[in-house]
Design a protein around this motif. Structure first.
Motif, mmCIF file in Angstrom:
data_model
loop_
_atom_site.group_PDB
_atom_site.id
_atom_site.type_symbol
_atom_site.label_atom_id
_atom_site.label_comp_id
_atom_site.label_asym_id
_atom_site.label_seq_id
_atom_site.Cartn_x
_atom_site.Cartn_y
_atom_site.Cartn_z
ATOM 1 N N GLY A 112 0.811 -1.215 0.000
ATOM 2 C CA GLY A 112 0.000 0.000 0.000
ATOM 3 C C GLY A 112 0.844 1.264 0.000
ATOM 4 N N HIS A 113 2.167 1.093 -0.014
ATOM 5 C CA HIS A 113 3.112 2.210 -0.029
ATOM 6 C C HIS A 113 2.967 3.106 1.190
ATOM 7 C CE1 HIS A 113 5.603 5.433 -1.919
ATOM 8 N NE2 HIS A 113 6.226 4.342 -2.335
ATOM 9 N N TYR A 114 2.674 2.484 2.322
ATOM 10 C CA TYR A 114 2.615 3.234 3.578
ATOM 11 C C TYR A 114 3.993 3.211 4.221
ATOM 12 C CZ TYR A 114 -2.499 2.970 3.465
ATOM 13 O OH TYR A 114 -3.814 3.101 3.124
ATOM 14 N N PRO A 115 4.349 4.256 4.961
ATOM 15 C CA PRO A 115 5.579 4.153 5.750
ATOM 16 C C PRO A 115 5.334 3.135 6.878
ATOM 17 C CG PRO A 115 4.591 6.363 5.937
ATOM 18 C CD PRO A 115 3.644 5.518 5.176
ATOM 19 N N ILE A 116 6.314 2.265 7.134
ATOM 20 C CA ILE A 116 6.108 1.242 8.160
ATOM 21 C C ILE A 116 6.775 1.737 9.442
ATOM 22 C CG2 ILE A 116 6.387 -1.218 8.727
ATOM 23 C CD1 ILE A 116 6.693 -1.130 5.345
ATOM 24 N N PRO A 121 11.204 8.100 14.472
ATOM 25 C CA PRO A 121 11.785 8.037 13.136
ATOM 26 C C PRO A 121 12.201 6.613 12.725
ATOM 27 C CG PRO A 121 13.391 8.888 14.705
ATOM 28 C CD PRO A 121 12.165 8.588 15.483
ATOM 29 N N VAL A 122 11.980 5.639 13.601
ATOM 30 C CA VAL A 122 12.380 4.256 13.278
ATOM 31 C C VAL A 122 11.337 3.608 12.368
ATOM 32 C CG1 VAL A 122 13.035 1.998 14.206
ATOM 33 C CG2 VAL A 122 13.574 4.082 15.486
ATOM 34 N N SER B 137 11.451 14.419 4.987
ATOM 35 C CA SER B 137 12.794 13.866 4.792
ATOM 36 C C SER B 137 13.089 12.676 5.714
ATOM 37 C CB SER B 137 13.840 14.955 5.019
ATOM 38 O OG SER B 137 13.631 15.537 6.293
ATOM 39 N N ASP B 138 12.389 12.610 6.885
ATOM 40 C CA ASP B 138 12.676 11.501 7.811
ATOM 41 C C ASP B 138 11.850 10.255 7.504
ATOM 42 O OD1 ASP B 138 10.220 12.444 8.509
ATOM 43 O OD2 ASP B 138 10.691 12.864 10.596
ATOM 44 N N GLY B 139 11.178 10.241 6.336
ATOM 45 C CA GLY B 139 10.391 9.073 5.962
ATOM 46 C C GLY B 139 8.940 9.168 6.402
ATOM 47 N N GLU B 140 8.628 10.156 7.236
ATOM 48 C CA GLU B 140 7.246 10.355 7.650
ATOM 49 C C GLU B 140 6.434 10.911 6.485
ATOM 50 O OE1 GLU B 140 5.641 10.013 10.730
ATOM 51 O OE2 GLU B 140 7.399 9.009 11.545
ATOM 52 N N GLU B 141 5.128 10.769 6.573
ATOM 53 C CA GLU B 141 4.243 11.343 5.559
ATOM 54 C C GLU B 141 3.187 12.172 6.252
ATOM 55 O OE1 GLU B 141 2.564 8.239 3.210
ATOM 56 O OE2 GLU B 141 4.457 7.775 2.228
#
Lengths: 189, 203
Positions: A112-116, A121-122, B137-141
């Motif tokens: 789903g192209h979600y950030p995991i 920030p991990v 930039s930190d990968g968050e959306e």
């Protein structure tokens, strides 16, 4: 006595893993089923659901290795051949689901192209390419596996309660966290 | 384990449990299992079918607009964009959100028409939507969606499903008007939504 002293209980680390994971998995199932029906608490619950799922995956891997490396106590003689077969099969099914469910969740977010997000920030890397149709299939599978896991848990609990309260063969003692008296003493009394 | 011993044990009478005790014990098992299953069903909302859930809002959209496979249930018609958000940094006094610090943040977005019809006409009065996904930039959306109405007519999610009405269907348009009027009357705080939209467009 007859043969060399067989185990009467599971190894201590097996018992600790069992109860720790029992609590975590049950909590996880309740979090999951609550969050998808919730308008207000969805994001808070999801933020717990993701890292808890990964923790369960890691513990499942440790538990699986432990399962292979340790000796099990024998089934109590009150269990018939069919019952033993059912118990072994449900154990296999539970292991399969404990591995599959977090992996499907991780794959699903990847597709789903979600950030995991684990915490802050991990983040975990995606394990599948972003394909929306794949996401929809995996999302369904995640629900089906959750229900299947819950039903298998209920069957497991019913069987243990039946043995403990009705047959009274002290089946639960094998998994008790504290040391229990051996079944031999019981047959004397 | 030798088979004969286990067979003997299997045929043993089930201890000295009295009939009452046996019934009590079975009842305890039934209560425990039913209790856990019941809690699970309650948590999942199956015992409260009329409580508002995310699915009930989506189902209402589908009921009103019909099923259009491959399209979103609401804001079905739209066009996607990609680009970047350039921050001049002046909003840092208002928010610590990282998008507001000076610099560029890549985005993908979508401009859409409100309503569940993928082939709706681009009528001027139809509500426009703008959805943006900021890739930090930190990968968050940061995912955000906005519409061009000055106020949203539903004051809470609880009343939202009642207000969902097809905006562009000629057959359902009379019903739609009725929906809107009864909806805003119930809310008691707002004018008829189309009146607001018209006022906004004419400015």
């Amino acid at each position: 006595m007859n043969t060399p002293q067989p185990r009467t209980q599971f190894a201590l680390q097996s018992r600790i893993l069992h109860w720790l994971m029992a609590v975590m998995i049950l909590a996880m199932l309740f979090i999951g089923v609550t969050m998808v029906a919730s308008l207000g608490d969805y994001h808070v619950l999801l933020a717990i659901h993701r890292p808890l799922g990964i923790l369960i995956l890691i513990l499942t891997a440790i538990r699986f290795i432990n399962r292979i490396c340790t000796k099990l106590p024998p089934f109590p003689p009150t269990m018939s051949r069919q019952e033993r077969f059912l118990a072994s099969s449900s154990e296999k099914l539970l292991y399969a689901l404990m591995f599959a469910q977090p992996l499907v969740g991780w794959s699903m977010l990847s597709a789903g192209h979600y950030p995991i997000v684990m915490f802050g920030p991990v983040h975990l890397p995606p394990i599948l390419p972003a394909i929306p149709t794949l996401y929809s299939v995996l999302r369904k599978a995640h629900t089906i596996f959750a229900y299947l896991l819950f039903l298998t848990f209920l069957a497991h609990l019913s069987a243990v309660l039946f043995h403990t309260l009705i047959i009274r063969d002290r089946l639960l003692d094998r998994m008790a966290l504290w040391p229990t008296r051996s079944p031999k003493n019981k047959s004397q009394s | 384990m030798n088979q004969t011993k286990s067979d003997q044990l299997l045929q043993m009478p089930r201890g000295q449990l009295t009939r009452t005790s046996l019934i009590t014990r079975f009842t305890v098992i039934a209560i425990v299992i039913a209790g856990i299953a019941g809690l699970f069903a309650y948590a999942g909302g199956w015992l409260t079918p009329h409580a508002l859930k995310p699915a009930s809002i989506i189902n209402t959209f589908q009921k009103v607009n019909g099923l259009h496979p491959g399209f979103r249930r609401n804001h079905a018609k739209g066009v996607c964009v990609s680009g970047y958000f350039e921050s001049n940094g002046r909003a840092v006094t208002l928010s610590k959100a990282s998008v507001f610090s000076p610099g560029r943040v890549p985005i993908i977005g979508r401009f859409s028409l409100a309503g569940g019809h993928p082939d709706a006409a681009d009528a001027p009065r139809t509500i426009r939507g703008m959805a943006i996904l900021f890739k930090l930039s930190d990968g968050e959306e940061w995912r955000t969606a906005m519409t061009n109405i000055p106020v949203f007519t539903a004051k809470s999610a609880q009343v939202l499903p009642d207000g969902i009405a097809p905006s562009d269907d000629p057959i359902l348009s009379t019903r739609s008007a009725a929906y809107s009027v009864s909806f805003t009357r119930r809310e008691g705080e707002l004018k008829e939504p189309s009146a607001i939209s018209t006022a906004e467009t004419e400015k």
